[in-house]
Design a protein around this motif. Structure first.
Motif, PDB file in Angstrom:
ATOM      1  N   ALA A 114     156.703  59.505  83.083  1.00  0.00           N
ATOM      2  CA  ALA A 114     156.479  58.133  83.544  1.00  0.00           C
ATOM      3  C   ALA A 114     155.034  57.942  83.991  1.00  0.00           C
ATOM      4  O   ALA A 114     154.398  56.924  83.675  1.00  0.00           O
ATOM      5  CB  ALA A 114     157.436  57.806  84.688  1.00  0.00           C
ATOM      6  N   PRO A 215     160.277  56.597  89.172  1.00  0.00           N
ATOM      7  CA  PRO A 215     160.666  55.305  88.589  1.00  0.00           C
ATOM      8  C   PRO A 215     162.100  55.303  88.079  1.00  0.00           C
ATOM      9  O   PRO A 215     162.789  54.287  88.149  1.00  0.00           O
ATOM     10  CB  PRO A 215     159.654  55.125  87.453  1.00  0.00           C
ATOM     11  CG  PRO A 215     158.485  55.975  87.825  1.00  0.00           C
ATOM     12  CD  PRO A 215     159.069  57.146  88.538  1.00  0.00           C
ATOM     13  N   THR A 218     164.455  54.617  90.951  1.00  0.00           N
ATOM     14  CA  THR A 218     164.256  53.258  91.442  1.00  0.00           C
ATOM     15  C   THR A 218     164.991  52.254  90.559  1.00  0.00           C
ATOM     16  O   THR A 218     165.635  51.324  91.057  1.00  0.00           O
ATOM     17  CB  THR A 218     162.758  52.925  91.495  1.00  0.00           C
ATOM     18  OG1 THR A 218     162.108  53.849  92.382  1.00  0.00           O
ATOM     19  CG2 THR A 218     162.523  51.511  92.013  1.00  0.00           C
TER      20      THR A 218
END
Length: 242
Positions: A114, A215, A218
């Motif tokens: 990411a 990420p 999340t």
């Protein structure tokens, strides 16, 4: 978007800001009521994240780095101070891919994949280094396999950086670590490290940081199923082209 210190500002109550009318097709009054309750909590969470960021930036000077560690980089030897390049801030990530591992940690790899996509933007503001204890050739081989384009890899196999800043036992397993260093007038100091881990984890929760740097988690936390308790990233998935 810029950093804003909201501590000295008069903020409207979160409940007031969260007073949204019905917004989406077919939503019930019960849904909108519960969603607005959640929105108020999300606003408070955003404000708390901002307060924590302000407190972090106000830390006193950290410890002077004990030596200018020498690493093996992709194009030759590099010192820690040289990793800064033109910047005064350096973020380092300790990649769990030590010489005892045939393959790297899937969680670290997911995170770094990411970050690789974001790296052109990150490098406009700060320097970023990925550090592992395996020989640089082994690190680079996986970088090519994974298709990473922007991450800068360094081997710490010949120094004590991982032991000093990731609490690793040279003869044992790897530890992940996120560290931030600063450089001013030729002096390199440690600024901050992610220190939340298994010892500070709440029961039944992943030993993650706050805010969570992943990420993946999340996004999953925004879904009905959340991140779950029985699934972690893998290095490869069948029938998924790379």
């Amino acid at each position: 978007m810029t950093d804003v210190d909201t501590s000295a500002q008069t903020l409207k109550p979160a409940r007031q800001l969260a007073g949204q009318p019905p917004r989406f097709p077919g939503e019930s009054a019960d849904y909108r009521r519960a969603r607005n309750d959640l929105l108020a909590e999300e606003i408070e969470l955003r404000r708390h994240i901002e307060r924590v960021a302000v407190q972090r930036r106000a830390l006193p000077p950290g410890g002077v780095v004990p030596e200018d560690y020498r690493f093996d980089g992709e194009t030759g030897p590099v010192t820690l101070s040289e990793m800064f390049g033109e910047h005064d801030t350096l973020i380092t990530y300790n990649w769990m891919y030590g010489p005892q591992r045939a393959r790297p940690c899937p969680m670290c790899t997911s995170l770094l994949s990411a970050y690789d996509g974001e790296m052109p933007d990150i490098l406009q503001r700060v320097a970023f280094a990925v550090i592992g204890r395996s020989p640089i050739e082994k690190l680079v081989a996986f970088k090519k396999e994974r298709g990473w384009r922007y991450l800068r890899l360094y081997s710490s196999g010949g120094n004590t950086f991982n032991r000093d800043y990731a609490a690793e036992d040279p003869a044992g397993d790897d530890n992940p670590a996120l560290n931030v260093f600063t450089r001013s007038n030729g002096t390199v100091r440690h600024f901050w490290a992610e220190e939340m881990g298994p010892a500070s984890a709440d029961a039944g929760q992943d030993p993650r940081g706050a805010p969570d740097p992943m990420p993946l988690w999340t996004l999953l936390d925004m879904t009905p199923g959340g991140r779950g308790t029985d699934w972690y990233p893998r290095l490869d998935y069948p029938n998924v082209p790379r």
